[in-house]
Design a protein around this motif. Structure first.
Motif, PDB file in Angstrom:
ATOM      1  N   GLY A  18      -2.758   9.864 122.120  1.00 18.34           N
ATOM      2  CA  GLY A  18      -1.633  10.264 121.282  1.00 18.34           C
ATOM      3  C   GLY A  18      -2.054  11.225 120.179  1.00 18.34           C
ATOM      4  N   VAL A  19      -3.213  10.968 119.570  1.00 15.58           N
ATOM      5  CA  VAL A  19      -3.728  11.875 118.541  1.00 15.58           C
ATOM      6  C   VAL A  19      -4.018  13.245 119.144  1.00 15.58           C
ATOM      7  N   ILE A  20      -4.674  13.258 120.289  1.00 20.38           N
ATOM      8  CA  ILE A  20      -5.011  14.524 120.947  1.00 20.38           C
ATOM      9  C   ILE A  20      -3.747  15.300 121.293  1.00 20.38           C
ATOM     10  N   ALA A  21      -2.774  14.616 121.877  1.00 17.10           N
ATOM     11  CA  ALA A  21      -1.545  15.291 122.309  1.00 17.10           C
ATOM     12  C   ALA A  21      -0.755  15.846 121.128  1.00 17.10           C
ATOM     13  N   THR A  22      -0.612  15.063 120.070  1.00 18.13           N
ATOM     14  CA  THR A  22       0.197  15.531 118.942  1.00 18.13           C
ATOM     15  C   THR A  22      -0.488  16.660 118.183  1.00 18.13           C
ATOM     16  N   VAL A  23      -1.813  16.640 118.125  1.00 14.60           N
ATOM     17  CA  VAL A  23      -2.522  17.740 117.466  1.00 14.60           C
ATOM     18  C   VAL A  23      -2.378  19.018 118.282  1.00 14.60           C
ATOM     19  N   LEU A  24      -2.495  18.901 119.590  1.00 17.21           N
ATOM     20  CA  LEU A  24      -2.391  20.097 120.428  1.00 17.21           C
ATOM     21  C   LEU A  24      -0.972  20.653 120.484  1.00 17.21           C
ATOM     22  N   LEU A  25       0.028  19.832 120.282  1.00 18.60           N
ATOM     23  CA  LEU A  25       1.412  20.298 120.327  1.00 18.60           C
ATOM     24  C   LEU A  25       1.876  20.958 119.034  1.00 18.60           C
ATOM     25  N   GLN A  26       1.108  20.795 117.966  1.00 16.79           N
ATOM     26  CA  GLN A  26       1.487  21.429 116.704  1.00 16.79           C
ATOM     27  C   GLN A  26       1.226  22.927 116.779  1.00 16.79           C
ATOM     28  N   SER A  27       2.036  23.693 116.076  1.00 17.89           N
ATOM     29  CA  SER A  27       1.826  25.136 116.058  1.00 17.89           C
ATOM     30  C   SER A  27       0.701  25.474 115.092  1.00 17.89           C
ATOM     31  N   GLY A  28       0.011  26.583 115.364  1.00 12.45           N
ATOM     32  CA  GLY A  28      -1.111  27.003 114.538  1.00 12.45           C
ATOM     33  C   GLY A  28      -0.649  27.637 113.239  1.00 12.45           C
ATOM     34  N   LYS A  29      -1.613  28.015 112.424  1.00 12.66           N
ATOM     35  CA  LYS A  29      -1.318  28.605 111.123  1.00 12.66           C
ATOM     36  C   LYS A  29      -1.205  30.126 111.192  1.00 12.66           C
ATOM     37  N   SER A  30      -1.218  30.704 112.374  1.00 13.09           N
ATOM     38  CA  SER A  30      -1.032  32.144 112.588  1.00 13.09           C
ATOM     39  C   SER A  30      -2.073  32.969 111.844  1.00 13.09           C
ATOM     40  N   ALA A  31      -3.260  33.061 112.408  1.00 10.90           N
ATOM     41  CA  ALA A  31      -4.322  33.848 111.798  1.00 10.90           C
ATOM     42  C   ALA A  31      -4.716  34.991 112.732  1.00 10.90           C
ATOM     43  N   GLY A  32      -5.142  36.080 112.159  1.00  5.33           N
ATOM     44  CA  GLY A  32      -5.644  37.198 112.934  1.00  5.33           C
ATOM     45  C   GLY A  32      -4.537  38.056 113.522  1.00  5.33           C
ATOM     46  N   LEU A  33      -4.906  38.857 114.537  1.00  8.01           N
ATOM     47  CA  LEU A  33      -3.970  39.794 115.145  1.00  8.01           C
ATOM     48  C   LEU A  33      -2.841  39.065 115.870  1.00  8.01           C
ATOM     49  N   SER A  34      -3.174  37.992 116.562  1.00  6.83           N
ATOM     50  CA  SER A  34      -2.114  37.249 117.248  1.00  6.83           C
ATOM     51  C   SER A  34      -1.146  36.626 116.248  1.00  6.83           C
ATOM     52  N   GLY A  35      -1.632  36.300 115.066  1.00  2.46           N
ATOM     53  CA  GLY A  35      -0.762  35.756 114.028  1.00  2.46           C
ATOM     54  C   GLY A  35       0.235  36.780 113.525  1.00  2.46           C
ATOM     55  N   ASP A  52       7.863  20.902 114.163  1.00  6.14           N
ATOM     56  CA  ASP A  52       6.533  20.808 113.561  1.00  6.14           C
ATOM     57  C   ASP A  52       6.426  19.595 112.646  1.00  6.14           C
ATOM     58  N   GLU A  53       7.465  19.331 111.880  1.00  2.29           N
ATOM     59  CA  GLU A  53       7.451  18.166 110.990  1.00  2.29           C
ATOM     60  C   GLU A  53       7.411  16.864 111.791  1.00  2.29           C
ATOM     61  N   LEU A  54       8.122  16.828 112.915  1.00  5.59           N
ATOM     62  CA  LEU A  54       8.097  15.642 113.774  1.00  5.59           C
ATOM     63  C   LEU A  54       6.701  15.398 114.329  1.00  5.59           C
ATOM     64  N   PHE A  55       6.051  16.465 114.825  1.00  7.79           N
ATOM     65  CA  PHE A  55       4.697  16.314 115.359  1.00  7.79           C
ATOM     66  C   PHE A  55       3.714  15.914 114.272  1.00  7.79           C
ATOM     67  N   GLU A  56       3.926  16.392 113.044  1.00  5.89           N
ATOM     68  CA  GLU A  56       3.044  16.018 111.939  1.00  5.89           C
ATOM     69  C   GLU A  56       3.166  14.524 111.642  1.00  5.89           C
ATOM     70  N   LYS A  57       4.385  14.007 111.614  1.00  6.35           N
ATOM     71  CA  LYS A  57       4.593  12.574 111.366  1.00  6.35           C
ATOM     72  C   LYS A  57       4.030  11.731 112.508  1.00  6.35           C
ATOM     73  N   MET A  58       4.231  12.196 113.742  1.00  2.00           N
ATOM     74  CA  MET A  58       3.691  11.471 114.888  1.00  2.00           C
ATOM     75  C   MET A  58       2.160  11.441 114.850  1.00  2.00           C
ATOM     76  N   THR A  59       1.547  12.536 114.401  1.00  2.00           N
ATOM     77  CA  THR A  59       0.090  12.585 114.291  1.00  2.00           C
ATOM     78  C   THR A  59      -0.410  11.592 113.260  1.00  2.00           C
ATOM     79  N   VAL A  60       0.268  11.512 112.128  1.00  2.00           N
ATOM     80  CA  VAL A  60      -0.143  10.570 111.080  1.00  2.00           C
ATOM     81  C   VAL A  60      -0.063   9.136 111.586  1.00  2.00           C
ATOM     82  N   VAL A  61       1.010   8.796 112.270  1.00  2.00           N
ATOM     83  CA  VAL A  61       1.166   7.438 112.814  1.00  2.00           C
ATOM     84  C   VAL A  61       0.085   7.142 113.847  1.00  2.00           C
ATOM     85  N   ALA A  62      -0.180   8.093 114.735  1.00  2.00           N
ATOM     86  CA  ALA A  62      -1.193   7.886 115.779  1.00  2.00           C
ATOM     87  C   ALA A  62      -2.583   7.741 115.173  1.00  2.00           C
TER      88      ALA A  62
END
Length: 77
Positions: A18-35, A52-62
């Motif tokens: 659950g921790v792995i999945a919720t971390v990977l599903l969160q969007s990045g902070k947009s850095a570099g050219l792709s950002g 994003d807020e939902l995934f953040e809360k799910m990550t904290v719980v997991a």
């Protein structure tokens, strides 16, 4: 007692996945050219802030569940 250990190990594995999945599903902070490209798209289409807020809360719980289970398993084994 062996059944309890088995259940706790199973729950621990689920919490880790659950921790792995919720971390990977969160969007990045947009850095570099792709950002800069993604940043332009966010201006046009808007950002999925609620998701994003939902995934953040799910990550904290997991993570909390994972930490508690880790401590309990360390005390049992």
């Amino acid at each position: 007692m062996a059944v309890l250990k088995g259940v706790l190990v199973f729950l621990h594995i689920l919490a880790a996945l659950g921790v792995i999945a919720t971390v990977l599903l969160q969007s990045g902070k947009s850095a570099g050219l792709s950002g800069s490209i993604a940043g332009g798209a966010e201006v046009l289409f808007g950002k999925k802030k609620g998701l994003d807020e939902l995934f953040e809360k799910m990550t904290v719980v997991a993570v909390i569940l994972f930490m508690i289970l880790s401590l309990v398993l360390a005390l049992i084994f």
